[in-house]
Design a protein around this motif. Sequence first.
Motif, PDB file in Angstrom:
ATOM      1  N   HIS A   4       0.825  -1.210   0.000  1.00 13.95           N
ATOM      2  CA  HIS A   4       0.000   0.000   0.000  1.00 13.95           C
ATOM      3  C   HIS A   4       0.865   1.268   0.000  1.00 13.95           C
ATOM      4  O   HIS A   4       0.479   2.281  -0.594  1.00 13.95           O
ATOM      5  N   ARG A   7       1.789   1.822  -3.460  1.00 11.10           N
ATOM      6  CA  ARG A   7       0.630   2.328  -4.234  1.00 11.10           C
ATOM      7  C   ARG A   7       0.492   3.838  -4.046  1.00 11.10           C
ATOM      8  O   ARG A   7       0.285   4.582  -5.006  1.00 11.10           O
ATOM      9  N   ILE A   8       0.571   4.262  -2.775  1.00  8.45           N
ATOM     10  CA  ILE A   8       0.445   5.697  -2.495  1.00  8.45           C
ATOM     11  C   ILE A   8       1.617   6.449  -3.137  1.00  8.45           C
ATOM     12  O   ILE A   8       1.449   7.536  -3.697  1.00  8.45           O
ATOM     13  N   ARG A  10       3.345   5.657  -5.806  1.00 11.15           N
ATOM     14  CA  ARG A  10       3.149   5.734  -7.260  1.00 11.15           C
ATOM     15  C   ARG A  10       2.101   6.785  -7.608  1.00 11.15           C
ATOM     16  O   ARG A  10       2.288   7.582  -8.537  1.00 11.15           O
ATOM     17  N   TRP A  11       1.026   6.802  -6.843  1.00  5.49           N
ATOM     18  CA  TRP A  11      -0.057   7.776  -7.050  1.00  5.49           C
ATOM     19  C   TRP A  11       0.471   9.194  -6.879  1.00  5.49           C
ATOM     20  O   TRP A  11       0.206  10.084  -7.691  1.00  5.49           O
ATOM     21  N   LEU A  90     -10.824  10.545   2.302  1.00  7.45           N
ATOM     22  CA  LEU A  90     -11.173   9.358   1.517  1.00  7.45           C
ATOM     23  C   LEU A  90     -10.073   8.302   1.617  1.00  7.45           C
ATOM     24  O   LEU A  90     -10.350   7.104   1.738  1.00  7.45           O
ATOM     25  N   LEU A  91      -8.819   8.747   1.611  1.00  8.64           N
ATOM     26  CA  LEU A  91      -7.700   7.807   1.758  1.00  8.64           C
ATOM     27  C   LEU A  91      -7.669   7.210   3.158  1.00  8.64           C
ATOM     28  O   LEU A  91      -7.491   6.007   3.338  1.00  8.64           O
ATOM     29  N   ALA A  92      -7.863   8.077   4.171  1.00 10.88           N
ATOM     30  CA  ALA A  92      -7.782   7.607   5.558  1.00 10.88           C
ATOM     31  C   ALA A  92      -8.938   6.679   5.901  1.00 10.88           C
ATOM     32  O   ALA A  92      -8.843   5.914   6.861  1.00 10.88           O
ATOM     33  N   ALA A  93     -10.041   6.740   5.137  1.00 12.24           N
ATOM     34  CA  ALA A  93     -11.178   5.855   5.401  1.00 12.24           C
ATOM     35  C   ALA A  93     -10.954   4.460   4.809  1.00 12.24           C
ATOM     36  O   ALA A  93     -11.752   3.562   5.044  1.00 12.24           O
ATOM     37  N   GLN A  94      -9.887   4.285   4.056  1.00 11.73           N
ATOM     38  CA  GLN A  94      -9.597   2.976   3.459  1.00 11.73           C
ATOM     39  C   GLN A  94      -8.942   2.067   4.513  1.00 11.73           C
ATOM     40  O   GLN A  94      -8.445   2.549   5.527  1.00 11.73           O
ATOM     41  N   PRO A  95      -8.949   0.760   4.273  1.00  8.15           N
ATOM     42  CA  PRO A  95      -8.360  -0.163   5.261  1.00  8.15           C
ATOM     43  C   PRO A  95      -6.833  -0.145   5.241  1.00  8.15           C
ATOM     44  O   PRO A  95      -6.188  -1.141   4.904  1.00  8.15           O
ATOM     45  N   ILE A  96      -6.267   0.995   5.563  1.00 13.26           N
ATOM     46  CA  ILE A  96      -4.811   1.149   5.644  1.00 13.26           C
ATOM     47  C   ILE A  96      -4.486   2.001   6.873  1.00 13.26           C
ATOM     48  O   ILE A  96      -5.356   2.705   7.393  1.00 13.26           O
ATOM     49  N   ARG A  97      -3.240   1.899   7.331  1.00 17.81           N
ATOM     50  CA  ARG A  97      -2.800   2.766   8.431  1.00 17.81           C
ATOM     51  C   ARG A  97      -2.568   4.174   7.887  1.00 17.81           C
ATOM     52  O   ARG A  97      -2.182   4.328   6.730  1.00 17.81           O
ATOM     53  N   ARG A  98      -2.751   5.150   8.752  1.00 20.02           N
ATOM     54  CA  ARG A  98      -2.484   6.523   8.296  1.00 20.02           C
ATOM     55  C   ARG A  98      -0.999   6.724   8.020  1.00 20.02           C
ATOM     56  O   ARG A  98      -0.627   7.535   7.182  1.00 20.02           O
TER      57      ARG A  98
END
Lengths: 275, 223
Positions: A4, A7-8, A10-11, A90-98
């Motif tokens: 992840h 991914r961030i 690359r984005w 929106l990113l922080a609401a995803q199943p990832i750590r901040r």
Amino acid sequence: MDAHVLRITRWEVQRLVRLRWLPAMVGLFAVGCLVNAFLGLRSLRALGLTGIGASLDGLVAIGVLLPPLLALVLGAGALSGARERDLLSLLAAQPIRRSTIVLGTFLAVSAVVSATVGLGFGAALVVLSGVAGATDLWGLTVVVLATLGTSVAAAAVGVLLGAVTSNRLQAVAAAVLAWFALALGLDLLFAGLAPGLHLGPRSLLVAVLVNPVETGRVLTLLATRSDPATLGPFGAYLDTRFGLPIATAMLGSALAAWIVLPVTGACLALRHRDV
Amino acid sequence: MSTPEPALRMHGLSKRYRHVPVLDELCFDAPAGALALVTGTNGAGKSTLLRCLAGLTSFTGSAWFRGERLPGSIATRRHIGYLPQDVGFPEAATVGEVLELFCGLRRAAPDSTGLADGFVPDADAQVGTLSGGQRQRLATAIALLGRPELLLLDEPTANLDSWARGSLWETLRAHRREGATILVASPREDEVVGSADLTLNLSADPVRGPHALAELATVRGGA
């Protein structure tokens, strides 16, 4: 590394390289490096000397100024801009750590700034390659590494500023102020205070270590100069007091701390703040 | 006959911004397969409530989803879909790039939203060329990726045309039939009232504070 985070990263890289003003900054740095290389060589030739010493000095000066400014502004604008557009929520609401968001952003800014440094110094190297000898290779390598270290530290500070401020304007203003302080302000402050407060060499050493830009500059000078007379007061003190290997390790560790601590601070800030 | 255990439960949920109460001692239960309308005047705390449940904003009191206290673990957040009121994607990014990022983060396929064909804009289109409604559709698709069991939608139809609005409600009804709990924040009750099972009204209450009243009204007798 966490997929992840990549991914961030690359984005964010995709977003950063599309910024309209970025090519102008990269171009400015590359042209600055080229001009420095040309002028340095010309001045040495005018004196009947050989080598790339003067060009290297110019590259050190521009390397510790422009890339850190770019890193600070890009780092500060990334998280704060995403917060402003509600993309951060929106990113922080995803199943990832901040912390994943912070690390991905930091790596992206570092990658873009490193590429900028590579392009600028690469352009200078094309000019210098005709006259640089094998002994100059070490100096060039140190300049590149120290500039990269300083720039990545500035990216970390920028990301921290983006994490603790409320909006993009605040973050970028704080980043520019930080650059002024690190590139000019702290030096002037300590130079002004040193005589009045009778600051000794140890205090001046602290003044170097609390400023990543100065740390990078002194590290470069220390590693590329053999004559203590040309090291300046900080470098000369470090060299005579600790010796070159320990002084280099101290400055390298200080730069590493300037990378790790702000990123950790940004992770904690984003973890404990409402987004 | 026993009452089913609520999938979503809030008890004494409160939120203050600089000593100003936005949500005050909110209590609300919603069973699995329920669509709840969160309504109230502007500034009543509808968006804040959704942000609290999505784990974006701290709060006092408690909230549980399927037995786990919110904000939940990463595993729990995999089952929660959140749509902010107005999200700004980078103008130069394409729809495909945006979806690729969020599909990766949610580990979900792009076609797992259940949305009708044509709802999500073309993958090659740049965000900067999209209308407000098309951007809203893209954000909605992200919230629905992987068919989450709890959907928190903040004014999901605000910019949508009538076809997209109808299509979205159709999709939400299908999700509800599959057991998803859906909270839709909207200031306009008339739009949602035909589809909602429950209404949470965050109206001003002069007796207990500015936003104290959590009025639970069973509109259609539950799921």
